[in-house]
Motif scaffolding. Structure first.
Motif, PDB file in Angstrom:
ATOM      1  N   GLU A  11       0.614  -1.015  -0.180  1.00 31.61           N
ATOM      2  CA  GLU A  11       0.183  -0.228  -0.427  1.00 31.61           C
ATOM      3  C   GLU A  11       0.623   1.058   0.346  1.00 31.61           C
ATOM      4  OE1 GLU A  11      -1.953   2.137  -1.167  1.00 31.61           O
ATOM      5  OE2 GLU A  11      -3.731   0.986  -0.114  1.00 31.61           O
ATOM      6  N   ASP A  12       0.697   2.193  -1.055  1.00 30.16           N
ATOM      7  CA  ASP A  12       1.419   2.800  -1.365  1.00 30.16           C
ATOM      8  C   ASP A  12       1.305   4.754  -0.313  1.00 30.16           C
ATOM      9  OD1 ASP A  12      -0.638   3.611  -3.114  1.00 30.16           O
ATOM     10  OD2 ASP A  12       0.163   5.160  -4.522  1.00 30.16           O
ATOM     11  N   ASP A  13      -0.264   4.500   0.240  1.00 34.55           N
ATOM     12  CA  ASP A  13      -1.166   6.124   0.404  1.00 34.55           C
ATOM     13  C   ASP A  13      -0.855   5.640   2.033  1.00 34.55           C
ATOM     14  OD1 ASP A  13      -2.857   6.894   2.408  1.00 34.55           O
ATOM     15  OD2 ASP A  13      -3.604   8.117  -0.128  1.00 34.55           O
ATOM     16  N   GLU A  14      -0.032   6.680   3.041  1.00 34.07           N
ATOM     17  CA  GLU A  14       0.334   6.154   3.999  1.00 34.07           C
ATOM     18  C   GLU A  14      -1.029   6.476   5.040  1.00 34.07           C
ATOM     19  OE1 GLU A  14       3.662   9.431   5.183  1.00 34.07           O
ATOM     20  OE2 GLU A  14       4.909   8.641   3.663  1.00 34.07           O
ATOM     21  N   ASP A  15      -1.432   7.465   4.863  1.00 32.51           N
ATOM     22  CA  ASP A  15      -3.054   6.824   5.328  1.00 32.51           C
ATOM     23  C   ASP A  15      -4.239   5.802   4.966  1.00 32.51           C
ATOM     24  OD1 ASP A  15      -2.640  10.051   5.957  1.00 32.51           O
ATOM     25  OD2 ASP A  15      -3.804  10.641   4.149  1.00 32.51           O
ATOM     26  N   ASP A  16      -3.760   4.919   4.223  1.00 34.07           N
ATOM     27  CA  ASP A  16      -4.254   3.736   4.445  1.00 34.07           C
ATOM     28  C   ASP A  16      -3.790   2.608   5.181  1.00 34.07           C
ATOM     29  OD1 ASP A  16      -6.571   4.915   2.890  1.00 34.07           O
ATOM     30  OD2 ASP A  16      -5.824   3.880   0.951  1.00 34.07           O
ATOM     31  N   GLN A  17      -2.250   2.688   4.710  1.00 35.37           N
ATOM     32  CA  GLN A  17      -1.166   1.961   5.521  1.00 35.37           C
ATOM     33  C   GLN A  17      -1.421   2.345   7.436  1.00 35.37           C
ATOM     34  OE1 GLN A  17       2.901   1.466   5.726  1.00 35.37           O
ATOM     35  NE2 GLN A  17       3.132   1.487   3.753  1.00 35.37           N
ATOM     36  N   LEU A  18      -1.949   4.097   7.861  1.00 36.86           N
ATOM     37  CA  LEU A  18      -2.288   3.898   9.284  1.00 36.86           C
ATOM     38  C   LEU A  18      -3.591   3.173   9.787  1.00 36.86           C
ATOM     39  CD1 LEU A  18      -1.600   5.016  12.282  1.00 36.86           C
ATOM     40  CD2 LEU A  18      -2.836   7.051  11.156  1.00 36.86           C
ATOM     41  N   LEU A  19      -4.761   3.132   9.042  1.00 38.47           N
ATOM     42  CA  LEU A  19      -5.880   3.348   8.746  1.00 38.47           C
ATOM     43  C   LEU A  19      -5.359   0.978   9.027  1.00 38.47           C
ATOM     44  CD1 LEU A  19      -7.847   4.307   6.592  1.00 38.47           C
ATOM     45  CD2 LEU A  19      -8.413   4.577   9.161  1.00 38.47           C
ATOM     46  N   LEU A  20      -4.976   0.686   8.214  1.00 38.60           N
ATOM     47  CA  LEU A  20      -4.721  -0.872   8.060  1.00 38.60           C
ATOM     48  C   LEU A  20      -3.382  -1.384   9.907  1.00 38.60           C
ATOM     49  CD1 LEU A  20      -3.803  -1.965   5.134  1.00 38.60           C
ATOM     50  CD2 LEU A  20      -6.048  -2.671   5.871  1.00 38.60           C
ATOM     51  N   ASP A  38       5.337  -0.304  -2.221  1.00 37.12           N
ATOM     52  CA  ASP A  38       5.454  -0.632  -3.768  1.00 37.12           C
ATOM     53  C   ASP A  38       5.360  -2.012  -4.087  1.00 37.12           C
ATOM     54  OD1 ASP A  38       8.036  -0.995  -4.504  1.00 37.12           O
ATOM     55  OD2 ASP A  38       7.679   0.833  -4.030  1.00 37.12           O
ATOM     56  N   GLY A  39       5.047  -2.161  -5.117  1.00 35.13           N
ATOM     57  CA  GLY A  39       5.581  -3.611  -5.308  1.00 35.13           C
ATOM     58  C   GLY A  39       6.515  -4.066  -5.672  1.00 35.13           C
ATOM     59  N   GLN A  40       7.361  -3.596  -6.587  1.00 34.47           N
ATOM     60  CA  GLN A  40       8.779  -3.899  -6.542  1.00 34.47           C
ATOM     61  C   GLN A  40       9.495  -4.188  -5.367  1.00 34.47           C
ATOM     62  OE1 GLN A  40      10.661  -4.123  -8.826  1.00 34.47           O
ATOM     63  NE2 GLN A  40      12.146  -5.271  -7.915  1.00 34.47           N
ATOM     64  N   GLN A  41       9.544  -3.854  -4.105  1.00 38.00           N
ATOM     65  CA  GLN A  41      10.155  -3.884  -3.043  1.00 38.00           C
ATOM     66  C   GLN A  41       9.168  -5.064  -2.520  1.00 38.00           C
ATOM     67  OE1 GLN A  41      10.292  -0.955   0.321  1.00 38.00           O
ATOM     68  NE2 GLN A  41      10.504   0.669  -1.215  1.00 38.00           N
ATOM     69  N   LYS A  64       6.541   2.664  -9.450  1.00 35.80           N
ATOM     70  CA  LYS A  64       7.475   1.128  -9.503  1.00 35.80           C
ATOM     71  C   LYS A  64       6.667   0.642 -10.252  1.00 35.80           C
ATOM     72  CE  LYS A  64      10.589   2.721  -6.621  1.00 35.80           C
ATOM     73  NZ  LYS A  64      11.241   2.787  -5.231  1.00 35.80           N
ATOM     74  N   LEU A  65       5.910  -0.649  -9.549  1.00 30.63           N
ATOM     75  CA  LEU A  65       5.669  -1.180 -10.028  1.00 30.63           C
ATOM     76  C   LEU A  65       3.955  -2.290  -9.349  1.00 30.63           C
ATOM     77  CD1 LEU A  65       6.284  -4.741 -11.850  1.00 30.63           C
ATOM     78  CD2 LEU A  65       6.522  -5.548  -9.142  1.00 30.63           C
ATOM     79  N   ASP A  66       2.898  -1.793  -9.895  1.00 27.33           N
ATOM     80  CA  ASP A  66       1.230  -1.880  -9.795  1.00 27.33           C
ATOM     81  C   ASP A  66       0.989  -3.839  -9.573  1.00 27.33           C
ATOM     82  OD1 ASP A  66       0.093  -3.241 -11.975  1.00 27.33           O
ATOM     83  OD2 ASP A  66       0.251  -1.766 -13.111  1.00 27.33           O
ATOM     84  N   GLY A  67       0.119  -3.534  -8.624  1.00 27.94           N
ATOM     85  CA  GLY A  67      -0.413  -4.742  -8.098  1.00 27.94           C
ATOM     86  C   GLY A  67      -0.782  -5.501  -9.196  1.00 27.94           C
ATOM     87  N   PHE A  68      -1.604  -5.163 -10.692  1.00 27.78           N
ATOM     88  CA  PHE A  68      -1.470  -6.495 -10.979  1.00 27.78           C
ATOM     89  C   PHE A  68       0.347  -6.653 -12.186  1.00 27.78           C
ATOM     90  CE2 PHE A  68      -5.207  -4.388 -12.363  1.00 27.78           C
ATOM     91  CZ  PHE A  68      -6.154  -4.854 -12.309  1.00 27.78           C
TER      92      PHE A  68
END
Length: 140
Positions: A11-20, A38-41, A64-68
């Motif tokens: 998840e690249d969105d820090e707010d969404d990461q915090l909620l999770l 990101d997907g690459q990491q 970098k590397l999207d989910g698909f």
């Protein structure tokens, strides 16, 4: 599938990461939760870790590397596909084409991110409980 392995959240969105993070802390599952922006990491981690993750929750639109692209790489990698890691999309961006494309890559679920903490908690609980009860080919 390793039911005690880490949950991988991409998840690249820090707010969404915090909620999770808040939801996983509240639900108190024994699984460690590992976050990647990101997907690459995430791919580099999955290719090098000796751990077998429990499941992957992946956003779609990331740098970098999207989910698909990540799903396609994991699905076509013989070594990683043997680990039987459930791959679920968890995204705010959704349309019929995206869902069709996701399932054509053999994802095991496509979930829409909820905006309320209570609804997000219900979704994460449903995901975790479902996969905790599932059998996978490498469980035997």
């Amino acid at each position: 599938m390793n039911k005690n392995g880490p949950v991988i959240v991409i998840e690249d969105d820090e707010d969404d990461q915090l909620l999770l993070q808040l939801v996983f802390q509240k639900l108190n599952y024994p699984n460690k939760v590992v976050y990647f922006p990101d997907g690459q990491q995430a791919l580099e981690f999955l290719e090098t870790t000796p751990e077998v993750p429990f499941l992957i929750l992946s956003d779609i639109n990331m740098p970098k590397l999207d989910g698909f692209a990540l799903r396609e790489k994991l699905h076509s990698d013989a070594q990683l596909s043997l680990k039987c890691i459930p791959y679920l999309f968890f995204s705010t961006a959704v349309d019929q084409r995206m869902v069709i494309d996701a399932y054509s890559l053999s994802v095991q679920g496509f979930f829409i991110k909820q905006s309320s903490l209570a609804e997000l908690e219900k979704t994460i609980t449903a995901i975790m409980e479902y996969w905790k009860r599932c059998a996978a080919p490498n469980n035997f």
